[in-house]
Motif scaffolding. Structure first.
Motif, PDB file in Angstrom:
ATOM      1  N   SER A 102     -59.400 -79.753 -35.800  1.00 12.04           N
ATOM      2  CA  SER A 102     -60.030 -79.906 -37.059  1.00 12.04           C
ATOM      3  C   SER A 102     -59.083 -79.970 -38.153  1.00 12.04           C
ATOM      4  CB  SER A 102     -61.107 -78.650 -37.134  1.00 12.04           C
ATOM      5  OG  SER A 102     -60.498 -77.592 -37.272  1.00 12.04           O
ATOM      6  N   ALA A 103     -59.715 -80.006 -39.456  1.00  8.11           N
ATOM      7  CA  ALA A 103     -58.712 -80.177 -40.312  1.00  8.11           C
ATOM      8  C   ALA A 103     -58.064 -78.716 -40.813  1.00  8.11           C
ATOM      9  CB  ALA A 103     -59.526 -80.408 -41.687  1.00  8.11           C
ATOM     10  N   ILE A 104     -58.990 -77.629 -40.499  1.00  5.74           N
ATOM     11  CA  ILE A 104     -58.606 -76.210 -40.399  1.00  5.74           C
ATOM     12  C   ILE A 104     -57.526 -75.912 -39.495  1.00  5.74           C
ATOM     13  CG2 ILE A 104     -59.192 -73.736 -40.306  1.00  5.74           C
ATOM     14  CD1 ILE A 104     -61.860 -74.646 -41.401  1.00  5.74           C
ATOM     15  N   MET A 105     -57.692 -76.347 -38.306  1.00  8.42           N
ATOM     16  CA  MET A 105     -56.608 -75.932 -37.294  1.00  8.42           C
ATOM     17  C   MET A 105     -55.510 -76.831 -37.582  1.00  8.42           C
ATOM     18  SD  MET A 105     -57.393 -74.054 -35.005  1.00  8.42           S
ATOM     19  CE  MET A 105     -58.418 -73.053 -35.862  1.00  8.42           C
ATOM     20  N   GLU A 106     -55.518 -77.881 -38.121  1.00  5.77           N
ATOM     21  CA  GLU A 106     -54.345 -78.788 -38.684  1.00  5.77           C
ATOM     22  C   GLU A 106     -53.441 -78.103 -39.643  1.00  5.77           C
ATOM     23  OE1 GLU A 106     -53.177 -83.122 -40.189  1.00  5.77           O
ATOM     24  OE2 GLU A 106     -55.215 -82.554 -40.546  1.00  5.77           O
ATOM     25  N   ALA A 107     -53.926 -77.216 -40.481  1.00  6.67           N
ATOM     26  CA  ALA A 107     -53.340 -76.648 -41.491  1.00  6.67           C
ATOM     27  C   ALA A 107     -52.796 -75.282 -40.844  1.00  6.67           C
ATOM     28  CB  ALA A 107     -54.638 -76.270 -42.865  1.00  6.67           C
ATOM     29  N   VAL A 108     -53.594 -74.733 -39.993  1.00  6.77           N
ATOM     30  CA  VAL A 108     -52.808 -73.410 -39.478  1.00  6.77           C
ATOM     31  C   VAL A 108     -51.844 -73.892 -38.572  1.00  6.77           C
ATOM     32  CG1 VAL A 108     -53.368 -71.880 -37.500  1.00  6.77           C
ATOM     33  CG2 VAL A 108     -55.087 -72.032 -39.234  1.00  6.77           C
ATOM     34  N   HIS A 109     -51.920 -74.879 -38.012  1.00  8.17           N
ATOM     35  CA  HIS A 109     -50.605 -75.556 -37.063  1.00  8.17           C
ATOM     36  C   HIS A 109     -49.408 -75.964 -38.006  1.00  8.17           C
ATOM     37  CE1 HIS A 109     -48.317 -78.189 -34.298  1.00  8.17           C
ATOM     38  NE2 HIS A 109     -48.798 -77.211 -33.262  1.00  8.17           N
ATOM     39  N   GLU A 110     -49.743 -76.590 -39.006  1.00  9.67           N
ATOM     40  CA  GLU A 110     -48.584 -76.840 -39.839  1.00  9.67           C
ATOM     41  C   GLU A 110     -47.841 -75.698 -40.532  1.00  9.67           C
ATOM     42  OE1 GLU A 110     -48.104 -79.236 -44.276  1.00  9.67           O
ATOM     43  OE2 GLU A 110     -49.911 -79.750 -42.750  1.00  9.67           O
ATOM     44  N   GLY A 111     -48.527 -74.514 -40.860  1.00  8.64           N
ATOM     45  CA  GLY A 111     -48.105 -73.511 -41.311  1.00  8.64           C
ATOM     46  C   GLY A 111     -47.408 -72.787 -40.231  1.00  8.64           C
ATOM     47  N   ALA A 112     -47.711 -72.793 -39.030  1.00  7.53           N
ATOM     48  CA  ALA A 112     -47.120 -72.304 -37.788  1.00  7.53           C
ATOM     49  C   ALA A 112     -45.838 -73.153 -37.426  1.00  7.53           C
ATOM     50  CB  ALA A 112     -47.864 -72.094 -36.702  1.00  7.53           C
ATOM     51  N   TRP A 113     -45.912 -74.414 -37.779  1.00  6.14           N
ATOM     52  CA  TRP A 113     -44.782 -75.213 -37.488  1.00  6.14           C
ATOM     53  C   TRP A 113     -43.666 -75.072 -38.574  1.00  6.14           C
ATOM     54  CZ3 TRP A 113     -42.384 -77.710 -33.830  1.00  6.14           C
ATOM     55  CH2 TRP A 113     -41.248 -78.440 -34.183  1.00  6.14           C
ATOM     56  N   ASP A 114     -44.203 -74.698 -39.662  1.00 10.00           N
ATOM     57  CA  ASP A 114     -43.151 -74.383 -41.016  1.00 10.00           C
ATOM     58  C   ASP A 114     -42.328 -73.048 -40.497  1.00 10.00           C
ATOM     59  OD1 ASP A 114     -43.560 -76.615 -42.337  1.00 10.00           O
ATOM     60  OD2 ASP A 114     -45.111 -75.705 -43.474  1.00 10.00           O
ATOM     61  N   LEU A 115     -43.065 -72.183 -39.987  1.00 14.65           N
ATOM     62  CA  LEU A 115     -42.795 -70.839 -39.737  1.00 14.65           C
ATOM     63  C   LEU A 115     -41.676 -70.743 -38.573  1.00 14.65           C
ATOM     64  CD1 LEU A 115     -45.673 -68.434 -40.177  1.00 14.65           C
ATOM     65  CD2 LEU A 115     -43.750 -68.590 -41.617  1.00 14.65           C
ATOM     66  N   PHE A 116     -42.142 -71.546 -37.553  1.00 13.06           N
ATOM     67  CA  PHE A 116     -41.168 -72.003 -36.497  1.00 13.06           C
ATOM     68  C   PHE A 116     -39.786 -72.657 -36.752  1.00 13.06           C
ATOM     69  CE2 PHE A 116     -39.987 -74.886 -32.948  1.00 13.06           C
ATOM     70  CZ  PHE A 116     -39.552 -74.041 -31.875  1.00 13.06           C
ATOM     71  N   SER A 117     -39.955 -73.370 -37.680  1.00 10.77           N
ATOM     72  CA  SER A 117     -38.748 -74.455 -37.904  1.00 10.77           C
ATOM     73  C   SER A 117     -37.794 -73.631 -38.804  1.00 10.77           C
ATOM     74  CB  SER A 117     -38.971 -75.516 -38.616  1.00 10.77           C
ATOM     75  OG  SER A 117     -39.781 -75.406 -39.971  1.00 10.77           O
ATOM     76  N   LEU A 118     -38.366 -72.444 -39.683  1.00 14.06           N
ATOM     77  CA  LEU A 118     -37.422 -71.542 -40.359  1.00 14.06           C
ATOM     78  C   LEU A 118     -36.982 -70.672 -39.401  1.00 14.06           C
ATOM     79  CD1 LEU A 118     -39.589 -71.702 -43.841  1.00 14.06           C
ATOM     80  CD2 LEU A 118     -37.268 -72.800 -43.065  1.00 14.06           C
ATOM     81  N   GLY A 119     -37.467 -70.313 -38.393  1.00 16.37           N
ATOM     82  CA  GLY A 119     -37.062 -69.200 -37.442  1.00 16.37           C
ATOM     83  C   GLY A 119     -37.849 -67.979 -37.714  1.00 16.37           C
ATOM     84  N   PHE A 120     -38.952 -67.921 -38.035  1.00 20.27           N
ATOM     85  CA  PHE A 120     -39.798 -66.702 -38.310  1.00 20.27           C
ATOM     86  C   PHE A 120     -40.532 -66.358 -37.081  1.00 20.27           C
ATOM     87  CE2 PHE A 120     -38.860 -67.540 -42.541  1.00 20.27           C
ATOM     88  CZ  PHE A 120     -38.244 -66.405 -43.085  1.00 20.27           C
ATOM     89  N   ILE A 121     -40.971 -67.582 -36.407  1.00 21.94           N
ATOM     90  CA  ILE A 121     -41.617 -67.183 -34.854  1.00 21.94           C
ATOM     91  C   ILE A 121     -41.156 -67.827 -33.871  1.00 21.94           C
ATOM     92  CG2 ILE A 121     -43.955 -66.938 -36.027  1.00 21.94           C
ATOM     93  CD1 ILE A 121     -44.611 -69.783 -35.174  1.00 21.94           C
ATOM     94  N   ASP A 122     -41.131 -67.518 -32.565  1.00 24.80           N
ATOM     95  CA  ASP A 122     -40.043 -68.005 -31.424  1.00 24.80           C
ATOM     96  C   ASP A 122     -41.022 -68.995 -30.912  1.00 24.80           C
ATOM     97  OD1 ASP A 122     -42.400 -66.820 -29.923  1.00 24.80           O
ATOM     98  OD2 ASP A 122     -40.862 -65.200 -29.159  1.00 24.80           O
ATOM     99  N   LYS A 123     -40.293 -69.678 -29.802  1.00 17.97           N
ATOM    100  CA  LYS A 123     -40.979 -70.731 -29.217  1.00 17.97           C
ATOM    101  C   LYS A 123     -42.180 -70.492 -28.296  1.00 17.97           C
ATOM    102  CE  LYS A 123     -39.152 -74.286 -25.725  1.00 17.97           C
ATOM    103  NZ  LYS A 123     -38.033 -74.574 -24.917  1.00 17.97           N
ATOM    104  N   ASP A 124     -42.332 -69.135 -27.847  1.00 21.24           N
ATOM    105  CA  ASP A 124     -43.531 -68.845 -27.042  1.00 21.24           C
ATOM    106  C   ASP A 124     -44.605 -68.817 -28.071  1.00 21.24           C
ATOM    107  OD1 ASP A 124     -42.203 -68.668 -24.613  1.00 21.24           O
ATOM    108  OD2 ASP A 124     -41.571 -66.513 -24.914  1.00 21.24           O
ATOM    109  N   LYS A 125     -44.394 -68.079 -29.045  1.00 16.92           N
ATOM    110  CA  LYS A 125     -45.575 -67.928 -30.164  1.00 16.92           C
ATOM    111  C   LYS A 125     -45.936 -69.354 -30.676  1.00 16.92           C
ATOM    112  CE  LYS A 125     -47.134 -64.850 -31.998  1.00 16.92           C
ATOM    113  NZ  LYS A 125     -48.333 -63.964 -31.784  1.00 16.92           N
TER     114      LYS A 125
END
Length: 61
Positions: free
Chosen positions: A14-37
């Motif tokens: 959904s659009a909400i899940m897209e926004a959540v995923h995009e935020g998580a991707w940003d955190l991942f690409s910056l190193g704030f969350i790991d690959k498993d998360k």
């Protein structure tokens, strides 16, 4: 620093899940969350990709 590249395209649930995923991707690409998360966010937010006939073994009936 190595560049992270998304290789699998999947549609968000959904659009909400897209926004959540995009935020998580940003955190991942910056190193704030790991690959498993990040994998957990992928599973939560993205629709599963159906198996393609190419990926199936040709020997099974």
């Amino acid at each position: 620093m190595s560049k992270i590249v998304k290789t699998v395209k999947s549609k968000p649930r959904s659009a909400i899940m897209e926004a959540v995923h995009e935020g998580a991707w940003d955190l991942f690409s910056l190193g704030f969350i790991d690959k498993d998360k990040m994998q957990k966010y992928d599973d939560l937010c993205l629709k599963p990709i159906p198996d393609s006939p190419v990926s199936r073994s040709s020997g099974s009936v």
